[in-house]
Design a protein around this motif. Structure first.
Motif, PDB file in Angstrom:
ATOM      1  N   THR A   1       9.476   9.593  -1.144  1.00  0.00           N
ATOM      2  CA  THR A   1       8.076   9.655  -1.598  1.00  0.00           C
ATOM      3  C   THR A   1       7.454   8.277  -1.798  1.00  0.00           C
ATOM      4  N   LYS A   2       8.291   7.240  -1.876  1.00  0.00           N
ATOM      5  CA  LYS A   2       7.849   5.855  -2.164  1.00  0.00           C
ATOM      6  C   LYS A   2       7.244   5.739  -3.564  1.00  0.00           C
ATOM      7  N   ILE A   3       7.574   6.698  -4.434  1.00  0.00           N
ATOM      8  CA  ILE A   3       7.086   6.631  -5.815  1.00  0.00           C
ATOM      9  C   ILE A   3       7.888   5.570  -6.571  1.00  0.00           C
ATOM     10  N   LEU A   4       7.164   4.694  -7.259  1.00  0.00           N
ATOM     11  CA  LEU A   4       7.770   3.636  -8.065  1.00  0.00           C
ATOM     12  C   LEU A   4       8.546   4.262  -9.222  1.00  0.00           C
ATOM     13  N   THR A   5       9.827   3.905  -9.360  1.00  0.00           N
ATOM     14  CA  THR A   5      10.602   4.436 -10.485  1.00  0.00           C
ATOM     15  C   THR A   5      11.018   3.332 -11.452  1.00  0.00           C
ATOM     16  N   ASP A   6      11.020   2.083 -10.988  1.00  0.00           N
ATOM     17  CA  ASP A   6      11.347   0.960 -11.873  1.00  0.00           C
ATOM     18  C   ASP A   6      10.757  -0.315 -11.280  1.00  0.00           C
ATOM     19  N   GLY A   7      10.276  -1.193 -12.155  1.00  0.00           N
ATOM     20  CA  GLY A   7       9.765  -2.478 -11.690  1.00  0.00           C
ATOM     21  C   GLY A   7       8.254  -2.592 -11.715  1.00  0.00           C
ATOM     22  N   TYR A   8       7.625  -1.909 -12.667  1.00  0.00           N
ATOM     23  CA  TYR A   8       6.156  -1.940 -12.737  1.00  0.00           C
ATOM     24  C   TYR A   8       5.630  -3.360 -12.981  1.00  0.00           C
ATOM     25  N   THR A   9       6.338  -4.137 -13.805  1.00  0.00           N
ATOM     26  CA  THR A   9       5.918  -5.526 -14.053  1.00  0.00           C
ATOM     27  C   THR A   9       5.924  -6.311 -12.743  1.00  0.00           C
ATOM     28  N   ARG A  10       6.981  -6.153 -11.949  1.00  0.00           N
ATOM     29  CA  ARG A  10       7.065  -6.866 -10.662  1.00  0.00           C
ATOM     30  C   ARG A  10       5.998  -6.365  -9.696  1.00  0.00           C
ATOM     31  N   TYR A  11       5.674  -5.070  -9.790  1.00  0.00           N
ATOM     32  CA  TYR A  11       4.608  -4.492  -8.965  1.00  0.00           C
ATOM     33  C   TYR A  11       3.273  -5.175  -9.301  1.00  0.00           C
ATOM     34  N   ILE A  12       2.994  -5.340 -10.588  1.00  0.00           N
ATOM     35  CA  ILE A  12       1.759  -5.977 -11.024  1.00  0.00           C
ATOM     36  C   ILE A  12       1.691  -7.428 -10.540  1.00  0.00           C
TER      37      ILE A  12
ATOM     38  N   GLU B   1       0.808  -1.225   0.000  1.00  0.00           N
ATOM     39  CA  GLU B   1       0.000   0.000   0.000  1.00  0.00           C
ATOM     40  C   GLU B   1       0.845   1.280   0.000  1.00  0.00           C
ATOM     41  N   GLU B   2       2.077   1.190   0.499  1.00  0.00           N
ATOM     42  CA  GLU B   2       2.935   2.387   0.569  1.00  0.00           C
ATOM     43  C   GLU B   2       3.464   2.826  -0.801  1.00  0.00           C
ATOM     44  N   ILE B   3       3.496   1.903  -1.746  1.00  0.00           N
ATOM     45  CA  ILE B   3       4.081   2.208  -3.057  1.00  0.00           C
ATOM     46  C   ILE B   3       3.137   3.096  -3.862  1.00  0.00           C
ATOM     47  N   VAL B   4       3.692   4.196  -4.362  1.00  0.00           N
ATOM     48  CA  VAL B   4       2.915   5.157  -5.148  1.00  0.00           C
ATOM     49  C   VAL B   4       3.237   4.927  -6.628  1.00  0.00           C
ATOM     50  N   VAL B   5       2.195   4.678  -7.406  1.00  0.00           N
ATOM     51  CA  VAL B   5       2.384   4.431  -8.845  1.00  0.00           C
ATOM     52  C   VAL B   5       1.871   5.629  -9.629  1.00  0.00           C
ATOM     53  N   THR B   6       2.715   6.169 -10.482  1.00  0.00           N
ATOM     54  CA  THR B   6       2.350   7.358 -11.258  1.00  0.00           C
ATOM     55  C   THR B   6       1.535   6.980 -12.500  1.00  0.00           C
TER      56      THR B   6
ATOM     57  N   ALA C   1       3.239  -8.638  -7.907  1.00  0.00           N
ATOM     58  CA  ALA C   1       3.036  -8.589  -6.451  1.00  0.00           C
ATOM     59  C   ALA C   1       1.561  -8.351  -6.126  1.00  0.00           C
ATOM     60  N   GLU C   2       0.920  -7.496  -6.914  1.00  0.00           N
ATOM     61  CA  GLU C   2      -0.499  -7.216  -6.721  1.00  0.00           C
ATOM     62  C   GLU C   2      -1.340  -8.471  -7.013  1.00  0.00           C
ATOM     63  N   LYS C   3      -0.989  -9.152  -8.099  1.00  0.00           N
ATOM     64  CA  LYS C   3      -1.685 -10.369  -8.525  1.00  0.00           C
ATOM     65  C   LYS C   3      -1.683 -11.449  -7.449  1.00  0.00           C
ATOM     66  N   VAL C   4      -0.515 -11.641  -6.822  1.00  0.00           N
ATOM     67  CA  VAL C   4      -0.389 -12.708  -5.823  1.00  0.00           C
ATOM     68  C   VAL C   4      -0.642 -12.196  -4.405  1.00  0.00           C
TER      69      VAL C   4
END
Length: 84
Positions: free
Chosen positions: A57-68, A16-21, A70-73
């Motif tokens: 800021t906890k804004i995601l700068t790299d790894g969107y695929t891994r973020y997805i 929840e802390e990760i901010v996705v732009t 992580a969300e999936k599982v």
């Protein structure tokens, strides 16, 4: 118990802390890449690489695929590396 993260992991933060732009939200990661990360996660129990975020800021700068993935599982704690 210390959780093991992929090589390069500096910390673990809650999903929840990760901010996705918008830039990431408007992009579509390659389904093949997502499948590879999911398979790696199933095989090893952790992501192949940490997700890169800005320390303040906890804004995601790299790894969107891994973020997805992580969300999936429904991962609660995400291995991160801080942007240099």
């Amino acid at each position: 118990m210390k959780i093991k993260g992929p090589e390069g992991t500096e910390d673990f933060i809650s999903f929840e802390e990760i901010v996705v732009t918008e830039k990431f939200l408007n992009s579509r990661p390659n389904p093949e890449k997502i499948r590879k990360v999911v398979n790696y996660l199933k095989r090893t129990g952790c992501l192949d690489e940490p997700i890169t975020v800005n320390r303040d800021t906890k804004i995601l700068t790299d790894g969107y695929t891994r973020y997805i993935v992580a969300e999936k599982v429904k991962m609660n704690l995400i291995p991160v590396a801080y942007e240099k």
